[in-house]
Scaffold this motif. Sequence first.
Motif, PDB file in Angstrom:
ATOM      1  N   UNK A  83      23.660  26.988  20.816  1.00 14.01           N
ATOM      2  CA  UNK A  83      22.613  27.915  20.402  1.00 14.01           C
ATOM      3  C   UNK A  83      23.105  28.905  19.349  1.00 14.01           C
ATOM      4  N   UNK A  84      24.364  29.286  19.462  1.00 14.61           N
ATOM      5  CA  UNK A  84      24.896  30.260  18.502  1.00 14.61           C
ATOM      6  C   UNK A  84      24.969  29.670  17.100  1.00 14.61           C
ATOM      7  N   UNK A  85      25.383  28.405  16.983  1.00  9.62           N
ATOM      8  CA  UNK A  85      25.400  27.752  15.679  1.00  9.62           C
ATOM      9  C   UNK A  85      23.979  27.561  15.159  1.00  9.62           C
ATOM     10  N   UNK A  86      23.062  27.191  16.045  1.00 12.90           N
ATOM     11  CA  UNK A  86      21.661  27.014  15.648  1.00 12.90           C
ATOM     12  C   UNK A  86      21.090  28.306  15.070  1.00 12.90           C
ATOM     13  N   UNK A  87      21.381  29.423  15.719  1.00 18.02           N
ATOM     14  CA  UNK A  87      20.901  30.718  15.243  1.00 18.02           C
ATOM     15  C   UNK A  87      21.531  31.077  13.895  1.00 18.02           C
ATOM     16  N   UNK A  88      22.837  30.818  13.761  1.00 20.06           N
ATOM     17  CA  UNK A  88      23.525  31.125  12.498  1.00 20.06           C
ATOM     18  C   UNK A  88      22.939  30.313  11.353  1.00 20.06           C
ATOM     19  N   UNK A  89      22.630  29.045  11.619  1.00 20.33           N
ATOM     20  CA  UNK A  89      22.038  28.211  10.571  1.00 20.33           C
ATOM     21  C   UNK A  89      20.656  28.710  10.177  1.00 20.33           C
ATOM     22  N   UNK A  90      19.872  29.167  11.135  1.00 20.76           N
ATOM     23  CA  UNK A  90      18.551  29.703  10.809  1.00 20.76           C
ATOM     24  C   UNK A  90      18.668  30.969   9.965  1.00 20.76           C
ATOM     25  N   UNK A  91      19.675  31.779  10.246  1.00 20.67           N
ATOM     26  CA  UNK A  91      19.875  32.980   9.438  1.00 20.67           C
ATOM     27  C   UNK A  91      20.222  32.612   7.999  1.00 20.67           C
ATOM     28  N   UNK A  92      21.001  31.554   7.825  1.00 19.50           N
ATOM     29  CA  UNK A  92      21.325  31.096   6.480  1.00 19.50           C
ATOM     30  C   UNK A  92      20.074  30.611   5.772  1.00 19.50           C
ATOM     31  N   UNK A  93      19.201  29.917   6.496  1.00 16.81           N
ATOM     32  CA  UNK A  93      17.934  29.472   5.913  1.00 16.81           C
ATOM     33  C   UNK A  93      17.114  30.677   5.458  1.00 16.81           C
ATOM     34  N   UNK A  94      17.069  31.725   6.285  1.00 15.20           N
ATOM     35  CA  UNK A  94      16.338  32.934   5.900  1.00 15.20           C
ATOM     36  C   UNK A  94      16.886  33.562   4.637  1.00 15.20           C
ATOM     37  N   UNK A  95      18.194  33.585   4.486  1.00 18.11           N
ATOM     38  CA  UNK A  95      18.797  34.138   3.272  1.00 18.11           C
ATOM     39  C   UNK A  95      18.479  33.266   2.066  1.00 18.11           C
ATOM     40  N   UNK A  96      18.485  31.951   2.278  1.00 18.19           N
ATOM     41  CA  UNK A  96      18.162  31.045   1.170  1.00 18.19           C
ATOM     42  C   UNK A  96      16.738  31.280   0.678  1.00 18.19           C
ATOM     43  N   UNK A  98      15.127  34.084   0.608  1.00 14.61           N
ATOM     44  CA  UNK A  98      15.146  35.284  -0.237  1.00 14.61           C
ATOM     45  C   UNK A  98      15.685  34.940  -1.623  1.00 14.61           C
ATOM     46  N   UNK A  99      16.702  34.093  -1.686  1.00 14.58           N
ATOM     47  CA  UNK A  99      17.254  33.687  -2.978  1.00 14.58           C
ATOM     48  C   UNK A  99      16.224  32.908  -3.789  1.00 14.58           C
ATOM     49  N   UNK A 100      15.459  32.025  -3.123  1.00 15.36           N
ATOM     50  CA  UNK A 100      14.408  31.290  -3.829  1.00 15.36           C
ATOM     51  C   UNK A 100      13.367  32.254  -4.399  1.00 15.36           C
ATOM     52  N   UNK A 101      12.987  33.245  -3.606  1.00 16.97           N
ATOM     53  CA  UNK A 101      11.995  34.220  -4.055  1.00 16.97           C
ATOM     54  C   UNK A 101      12.543  35.052  -5.215  1.00 16.97           C
ATOM     55  N   UNK A 114      19.600  31.085 -17.604  1.00 15.95           N
ATOM     56  CA  UNK A 114      19.363  30.040 -16.607  1.00 15.95           C
ATOM     57  C   UNK A 114      19.680  30.636 -15.240  1.00 15.95           C
ATOM     58  N   UNK A 115      18.652  30.958 -14.490  1.00 23.93           N
ATOM     59  CA  UNK A 115      18.823  31.658 -13.214  1.00 23.93           C
ATOM     60  C   UNK A 115      19.505  30.753 -12.199  1.00 23.93           C
ATOM     61  N   UNK A 116      20.544  31.268 -11.581  1.00 23.01           N
ATOM     62  CA  UNK A 116      21.342  30.461 -10.672  1.00 23.01           C
ATOM     63  C   UNK A 116      20.911  30.608  -9.214  1.00 23.01           C
ATOM     64  N   UNK A 117      20.067  31.588  -8.903  1.00 17.68           N
ATOM     65  CA  UNK A 117      19.789  31.933  -7.516  1.00 17.68           C
ATOM     66  C   UNK A 117      19.124  30.802  -6.736  1.00 17.68           C
ATOM     67  N   UNK A 118      18.186  30.088  -7.358  1.00 18.72           N
ATOM     68  CA  UNK A 118      17.554  28.968  -6.668  1.00 18.72           C
ATOM     69  C   UNK A 118      18.562  27.894  -6.318  1.00 18.72           C
ATOM     70  N   UNK A 374      18.056  43.173   2.216  1.00 14.77           N
ATOM     71  CA  UNK A 374      16.816  42.395   2.356  1.00 14.77           C
ATOM     72  C   UNK A 374      17.135  40.975   2.820  1.00 14.77           C
ATOM     73  N   UNK A 375      18.153  40.358   2.206  1.00 16.44           N
ATOM     74  CA  UNK A 375      18.537  39.000   2.602  1.00 16.44           C
ATOM     75  C   UNK A 375      19.035  38.966   4.037  1.00 16.44           C
ATOM     76  N   UNK A 376      19.798  39.980   4.431  1.00 20.94           N
ATOM     77  CA  UNK A 376      20.302  40.059   5.803  1.00 20.94           C
ATOM     78  C   UNK A 376      19.167  40.202   6.801  1.00 20.94           C
ATOM     79  N   UNK A 377      18.221  41.080   6.502  1.00 22.00           N
ATOM     80  CA  UNK A 377      17.091  41.271   7.410  1.00 22.00           C
ATOM     81  C   UNK A 377      16.235  40.007   7.484  1.00 22.00           C
ATOM     82  N   UNK A 378      16.078  39.339   6.361  1.00 19.67           N
ATOM     83  CA  UNK A 378      15.317  38.097   6.369  1.00 19.67           C
ATOM     84  C   UNK A 378      15.977  37.064   7.273  1.00 19.67           C
ATOM     85  N   UNK A 379      17.296  37.009   7.234  1.00 16.02           N
ATOM     86  CA  UNK A 379      18.015  36.089   8.106  1.00 16.02           C
ATOM     87  C   UNK A 379      17.789  36.399   9.570  1.00 16.02           C
TER      88      UNK A 379
END
Length: 384
Positions: A83-96, A98-101, A114-118, A374-379
């Motif tokens: 569960x801990x790895x699952x939660x960590x991966x979801x937090x990474x998805x949340x940060x991603x 924010x980067x897309x936005x 050429x924007x690198x964030x996406x 913002x990215x941290x909170x989104x995660x």
Amino acid sequence: MTTNAISSPVPSTMSDRIVGLDLARSLAIMGMFWAHMTAYEPAGFFDGWLAQVPDGRSAITFALLAGVSVALMTGRQNPYVGERMYTARLRIVGRALVLFLAGGLLSSLGTSVVIILGFYGFWLLLALPFTHLSVRTLVWVAGVGAFAGPFLLILTKSAMAAGGLFVGSDPNSAFMTVMITGTYPGLQYGVFVIAGLAIGRCDMLAQARQLRLIAGGLVLMVGGYGLAYVATGGENTWPQHMPWDPLTSLLARDAAPRSLEGPLGWVFPSLGEFFSAEPHSATILETVGSGGFAITLLGVCLLIGSAVRYVLYPLAAMGSMPLTSYCGHVVAIYFFPDLEQSLSLTGFFVVLLTTMVFASIWKAMFSRGPLEWVAWRSGLLYSR
């Protein structure tokens, strides 16, 4: 997760961070500033060589550090499980997300950057299936990928050119763009992310490990760039022109052909182009040589990080908030177009010093940069 997560940035010092990582990030950011805001004309060999170092290598360093960040967020030397790895991966998805936005908003400004964030957000997602692997396995994956990835890029682009295929700009083309046809293709840059994940799974604070990174990176640099220099006669190891691209070669009807075309219209790089180490050429030797450069830079930054903690505090502070710093320089270019590709270095130094001063003041009061928060909170929100 704890139930009393803070809702705003909190005061902090640099003591709870790996300063060497922040230094490496800051140098990558500085390289981006240089690439986007200067058209510097060098006066001699040394400054000419030095002026071209950031080209392509800053982005590769970003990709390597993306992998290190994923390792830090998923358990460092002891990967999370269950569960801990699952939660960590979801937090990474949340940060991603924010980067897309953020990347979309910066692209809407219409600058030529050429924007690198996406791409960076995609690199984070790309690393998720590998987060449970051992260091040895990750090193093998990165090593095989350094040869297989660029070779697959050549085959895929050549096949697309032969078939008259193209990649559009709508969301349906997103995967093809980030994996194959974009400026930072995942088939190549994924290698650096996996390598960074392997590094992050090791004890980066051990001096012996840092020296190994420096030595290993230097071997890769000498091997990649050295072979490219020998194979091409030194003509395009540190180039000032665009690299080979089969799609461009086939579709540029008014240009003289640079590559070999087979009976079916297939376009392949010439021998010299195949053995090039040009920035953004996505060749095997560029992957090896520039990857070695990024690893060496990271090893040096980790080695000197503790010793220069206070001396280079402004630089490390900028590196501790890379998203804010990167977005800030693109916004500055939007409001002051003369900053872009200027023959003068004044704008570059003004933006660099302004960013370091802002980051130093902010870091003295808060633990995270404004956009990093913002990215941290989104995660956190996305993982609930």
